[in-house]
Design a protein around this motif. Sequence first.
Motif, PDB file in Angstrom:
ATOM      1  N   ASP A  40       0.841  -1.196   0.000  1.00 48.46           N
ATOM      2  CA  ASP A  40       0.000   0.000   0.000  1.00 48.46           C
ATOM      3  C   ASP A  40       0.878   1.248   0.000  1.00 48.46           C
ATOM      4  OD1 ASP A  40      -1.971   1.913   0.285  1.00 48.46           O
ATOM      5  OD2 ASP A  40      -2.249   1.554   2.421  1.00 48.46           O
ATOM      6  N   HIS A  42       0.335   4.315  -0.442  1.00 45.61           N
ATOM      7  CA  HIS A  42      -0.411   5.570  -0.320  1.00 45.61           C
ATOM      8  C   HIS A  42       0.558   6.667   0.125  1.00 45.61           C
ATOM      9  CE1 HIS A  42      -3.166   8.582   1.264  1.00 45.61           C
ATOM     10  NE2 HIS A  42      -4.152   7.961   0.629  1.00 45.61           N
ATOM     11  N   SER A 127      -5.965   3.280  -1.847  1.00 45.41           N
ATOM     12  CA  SER A 127      -5.261   2.313  -2.678  1.00 45.41           C
ATOM     13  C   SER A 127      -6.161   1.133  -2.995  1.00 45.41           C
ATOM     14  CB  SER A 127      -4.015   1.826  -1.939  1.00 45.41           C
ATOM     15  OG  SER A 127      -3.444   0.735  -2.603  1.00 45.41           O
ATOM     16  N   VAL A 130      -5.726  -1.765  -0.638  1.00 45.08           N
ATOM     17  CA  VAL A 130      -6.491  -1.729   0.611  1.00 45.08           C
ATOM     18  C   VAL A 130      -7.921  -2.206   0.365  1.00 45.08           C
ATOM     19  CG1 VAL A 130      -7.420  -0.186   2.377  1.00 45.08           C
ATOM     20  CG2 VAL A 130      -5.088   0.099   1.592  1.00 45.08           C
TER      21      VAL A 130
END
Length: 139
Positions: A40, A42, A127, A130
Amino acid sequence: MRITQGTFSFLPDLTDAQITKQIDYCLGKGWALGIEYTDDPHPRNTFWEMYGNPMFDIQDAAGILMEINACRKTFPQQYVRVTAFDSTHGTESVVMSFIVNRPTNEPGFRLIRTEEPGRTIRYSIESYAVQAKPEGARY
């Protein structure tokens, strides 16, 4: 979608020879190196999972590249980055980071629009990694 985070993110992926040159540069500045990974990436996810301990005492670029390659082998479908930490008084922070491994298919992000009171509209990003698997189920 290609994630652009870190020092060389707008360039093509670095080769091992180029990574070694960057490691040598960091070591020459006296910075400690660490290896991190995540699924992830992000922009606000600044704390990735650590692969081993930060390498405060390793002064050999070949040894650090060996650890990078071990992390790539262990997590081939995740993002792997190298971070350089400057521990000098007054800085004490990550001064450089760059991605050294990417998944074959980068999942990207989706835009979430939320209407708030008073005709306010808020936007955030999430994301797709996720969305596919919640936190705690991805590792």
